[in-house]
Design a protein around this motif. Structure first.
Motif, PDB file in Angstrom:
ATOM      1  N   THR A 194       0.870  -1.174   0.000  1.00 52.04           N
ATOM      2  CA  THR A 194       0.000   0.000   0.000  1.00 52.04           C
ATOM      3  C   THR A 194       0.903   1.218   0.000  1.00 52.04           C
ATOM      4  O   THR A 194       1.795   1.332   0.845  1.00 52.04           O
ATOM      5  N   ALA A 195       0.711   2.107  -0.971  1.00 59.03           N
ATOM      6  CA  ALA A 195       1.481   3.347  -1.038  1.00 59.03           C
ATOM      7  C   ALA A 195       0.505   4.495  -1.211  1.00 59.03           C
ATOM      8  O   ALA A 195      -0.472   4.389  -1.950  1.00 59.03           O
TER       9      ALA A 195
ATOM     10  N   GLN B  78      -6.100  15.763  -1.624  1.00 56.89           N
ATOM     11  CA  GLN B  78      -6.663  14.466  -2.002  1.00 56.89           C
ATOM     12  C   GLN B  78      -5.602  13.383  -1.856  1.00 56.89           C
ATOM     13  O   GLN B  78      -4.411  13.657  -1.916  1.00 56.89           O
ATOM     14  N   SER B  79      -6.063  12.168  -1.695  1.00 58.27           N
ATOM     15  CA  SER B  79      -5.161  11.050  -1.486  1.00 58.27           C
ATOM     16  C   SER B  79      -5.099  10.166  -2.721  1.00 58.27           C
ATOM     17  O   SER B  79      -6.119   9.832  -3.305  1.00 58.27           O
ATOM     18  N   VAL B  80      -3.890   9.828  -3.121  1.00 60.28           N
ATOM     19  CA  VAL B  80      -3.661   8.901  -4.230  1.00 60.28           C
ATOM     20  C   VAL B  80      -3.157   7.603  -3.608  1.00 60.28           C
ATOM     21  O   VAL B  80      -2.226   7.617  -2.815  1.00 60.28           O
ATOM     22  N   VAL B  81      -3.790   6.486  -3.959  1.00 60.03           N
ATOM     23  CA  VAL B  81      -3.452   5.201  -3.347  1.00 60.03           C
ATOM     24  C   VAL B  81      -3.105   4.179  -4.425  1.00 60.03           C
ATOM     25  O   VAL B  81      -3.784   4.092  -5.447  1.00 60.03           O
ATOM     26  N   VAL B  82      -2.052   3.409  -4.192  1.00 59.30           N
ATOM     27  CA  VAL B  82      -1.679   2.283  -5.050  1.00 59.30           C
ATOM     28  C   VAL B  82      -1.550   1.069  -4.156  1.00 59.30           C
ATOM     29  O   VAL B  82      -0.968   1.145  -3.069  1.00 59.30           O
ATOM     30  N   LYS B  83      -2.100  -0.050  -4.609  1.00 59.10           N
ATOM     31  CA  LYS B  83      -2.007  -1.306  -3.866  1.00 59.10           C
ATOM     32  C   LYS B  83      -1.669  -2.426  -4.835  1.00 59.10           C
ATOM     33  O   LYS B  83      -1.906  -2.304  -6.031  1.00 59.10           O
TER      34      LYS B  83
ATOM     35  N   SER C 199      11.968  -8.120  -1.474  1.00 52.18           N
ATOM     36  CA  SER C 199      13.168  -7.359  -1.842  1.00 52.18           C
ATOM     37  C   SER C 199      12.820  -6.006  -2.447  1.00 52.18           C
ATOM     38  O   SER C 199      13.472  -5.002  -2.170  1.00 52.18           O
ATOM     39  N   LEU C 200      11.775  -5.934  -3.284  1.00 52.41           N
ATOM     40  CA  LEU C 200      11.357  -4.663  -3.869  1.00 52.41           C
ATOM     41  C   LEU C 200      10.626  -3.807  -2.856  1.00 52.41           C
ATOM     42  O   LEU C 200      10.696  -2.578  -2.902  1.00 52.41           O
ATOM     43  N   CYS C 201       9.933  -4.433  -1.948  1.00 48.42           N
ATOM     44  CA  CYS C 201       9.223  -3.698  -0.899  1.00 48.42           C
ATOM     45  C   CYS C 201      10.225  -2.883  -0.091  1.00 48.42           C
ATOM     46  O   CYS C 201       9.960  -1.742   0.272  1.00 48.42           O
ATOM     47  N   ASN C 202      11.383  -3.428   0.145  1.00 48.34           N
ATOM     48  CA  ASN C 202      12.404  -2.718   0.909  1.00 48.34           C
ATOM     49  C   ASN C 202      12.951  -1.514   0.148  1.00 48.34           C
ATOM     50  O   ASN C 202      13.327  -0.524   0.744  1.00 48.34           O
ATOM     51  N   THR C 203      13.005  -1.555  -1.184  1.00 45.44           N
ATOM     52  CA  THR C 203      13.555  -0.435  -1.950  1.00 45.44           C
ATOM     53  C   THR C 203      12.531   0.661  -2.178  1.00 45.44           C
ATOM     54  O   THR C 203      12.901   1.799  -2.394  1.00 45.44           O
ATOM     55  N   THR C 204      11.235   0.359  -2.143  1.00 43.55           N
ATOM     56  CA  THR C 204      10.224   1.365  -2.457  1.00 43.55           C
ATOM     57  C   THR C 204      10.040   2.387  -1.346  1.00 43.55           C
ATOM     58  O   THR C 204       9.373   3.388  -1.540  1.00 43.55           O
ATOM     59  N   THR C 205      10.681   2.197  -0.191  1.00 44.24           N
ATOM     60  CA  THR C 205      10.512   3.157   0.894  1.00 44.24           C
ATOM     61  C   THR C 205      11.171   4.491   0.574  1.00 44.24           C
ATOM     62  O   THR C 205      10.908   5.480   1.241  1.00 44.24           O
ATOM     63  N   ALA C 206      12.021   4.554  -0.447  1.00 45.51           N
ATOM     64  CA  ALA C 206      12.711   5.799  -0.785  1.00 45.51           C
ATOM     65  C   ALA C 206      12.122   6.480  -2.015  1.00 45.51           C
ATOM     66  O   ALA C 206      12.753   7.325  -2.614  1.00 45.51           O
TER      67      ALA C 206
ATOM     68  N   VAL D  44       4.697   4.198   2.443  1.00 46.99           N
ATOM     69  CA  VAL D  44       4.739   2.909   1.764  1.00 46.99           C
ATOM     70  C   VAL D  44       4.752   1.855   2.853  1.00 46.99           C
ATOM     71  O   VAL D  44       5.532   1.939   3.796  1.00 46.99           O
ATOM     72  N   SER D  45       3.855   0.879   2.744  1.00 44.77           N
ATOM     73  CA  SER D  45       3.874  -0.205   3.716  1.00 44.77           C
ATOM     74  C   SER D  45       3.640  -1.525   3.007  1.00 44.77           C
ATOM     75  O   SER D  45       2.945  -1.595   2.003  1.00 44.77           O
ATOM     76  N   CYS D  46       4.255  -2.540   3.552  1.00 48.78           N
ATOM     77  CA  CYS D  46       4.093  -3.898   3.032  1.00 48.78           C
ATOM     78  C   CYS D  46       3.656  -4.783   4.189  1.00 48.78           C
ATOM     79  O   CYS D  46       4.043  -4.554   5.330  1.00 48.78           O
ATOM     80  N   CYS D  47       2.833  -5.763   3.881  1.00 43.80           N
ATOM     81  CA  CYS D  47       2.344  -6.666   4.916  1.00 43.80           C
ATOM     82  C   CYS D  47       2.328  -8.088   4.354  1.00 43.80           C
ATOM     83  O   CYS D  47       2.370  -8.289   3.149  1.00 43.80           O
ATOM     84  N   GLU D  48       2.281  -9.055   5.259  1.00 42.85           N
ATOM     85  CA  GLU D  48       2.247 -10.462   4.877  1.00 42.85           C
ATOM     86  C   GLU D  48       0.850 -11.020   5.106  1.00 42.85           C
ATOM     87  O   GLU D  48       0.200 -10.684   6.083  1.00 42.85           O
TER      88      GLU D  48
END
Length: 200
Positions: A135-136, A143-148, A154-161, A168-172
């Motif tokens: 979820t980003a 207004q809020s723009v949302v992508v899910k 590995s990519l989840c860790n790079t998208t924080t920047a 940006v959050s990732c969940c299991e």
């Protein structure tokens, strides 16, 4: 000049003079047939290869990109209308092979929510190494723009920047990225995430 100094100077000359070489191409028609070798700039230590497949109005658009990168990761991402796979390596010309088409990955049984610009209640099947839900969000003009979607750890860790993205959050776990409505088109944020993975 003594022997130790001579050996040290030779070592410095041979190691400082070597720069990484990677293949470069931007295949907007789905092909990297015209790839060229390039010497990477200082600060870039990896070669990358990325394939993105977009579905727009029933038309499939396949893009390929190869270049030098400061940092990158191996993995894939599925944002519903855009699927991306990335490969990263750190030896000369190691990105000669195209990254596989992400739409050919085998489903792995996990599902996540994705947004289509109107609603985030759609579900998408994750595939390959996509073991997280993403979820980003970005706030723009009140207004809020949302992508899910689905993403590899590995990519989840790079998208924080990702620049201009507020969270940006990732969940299991299946459908762990929740349902919420969106008030604005999400294509800008979607393109920001994909661009970050492609160009970072």
């Amino acid at each position: 000049m003594d022997l130790q100094t001579s050996v040290f100077l030779l070592f410095v000359l041979f190691t400082a003079g070597h720069s990484l070489s990677c293949y470069e191409c931007m295949g907007l028609t789905g092909s990297c047939a015209d790839q060229k070798e390039k010497t990477c700039l200082n600060g870039t230590s990896k070669c990358m290869s990325v394939t993105s497949v977009s579905q727009v109005d029933g038309i499939s658009i396949n893009n390929k990109l190869k270049d030098c990168a400061a940092d990158c990761a191996n993995g894939s991402m599925n944002l519903g209308i855009v699927r991306t796979s990335a490969a990263c390596c750190n030896t000369d010309r190691c990105n000669i092979q195209d990254t596989p088409d992400p739409s050919t990955n085998t489903p792995n049984g996990m599902k996540c929510y994705y947004c289509d610009g109107q609603s985030c209640s759609n579900t998408v099947s994750c595939s390959g190494s996509e073991d997280r839900c993403l979820t980003a969000t970005e706030s723009s003009g009140g207004q809020s723009v949302v992508v899910k979607g689905c993403v590899s750890k590995s990519l989840c860790n790079t998208t924080t920047a990702v620049r201009d993205v507020r969270s940006v959050s990732c969940c299991e776990g299946n459908l762990c990225n929740g349902v919420e409505s969106v008030t604005q088109s999400f294509l800008f944020l979607c393109c920001s995430l994909v661009s970050f993975i492609l160009l970072h």
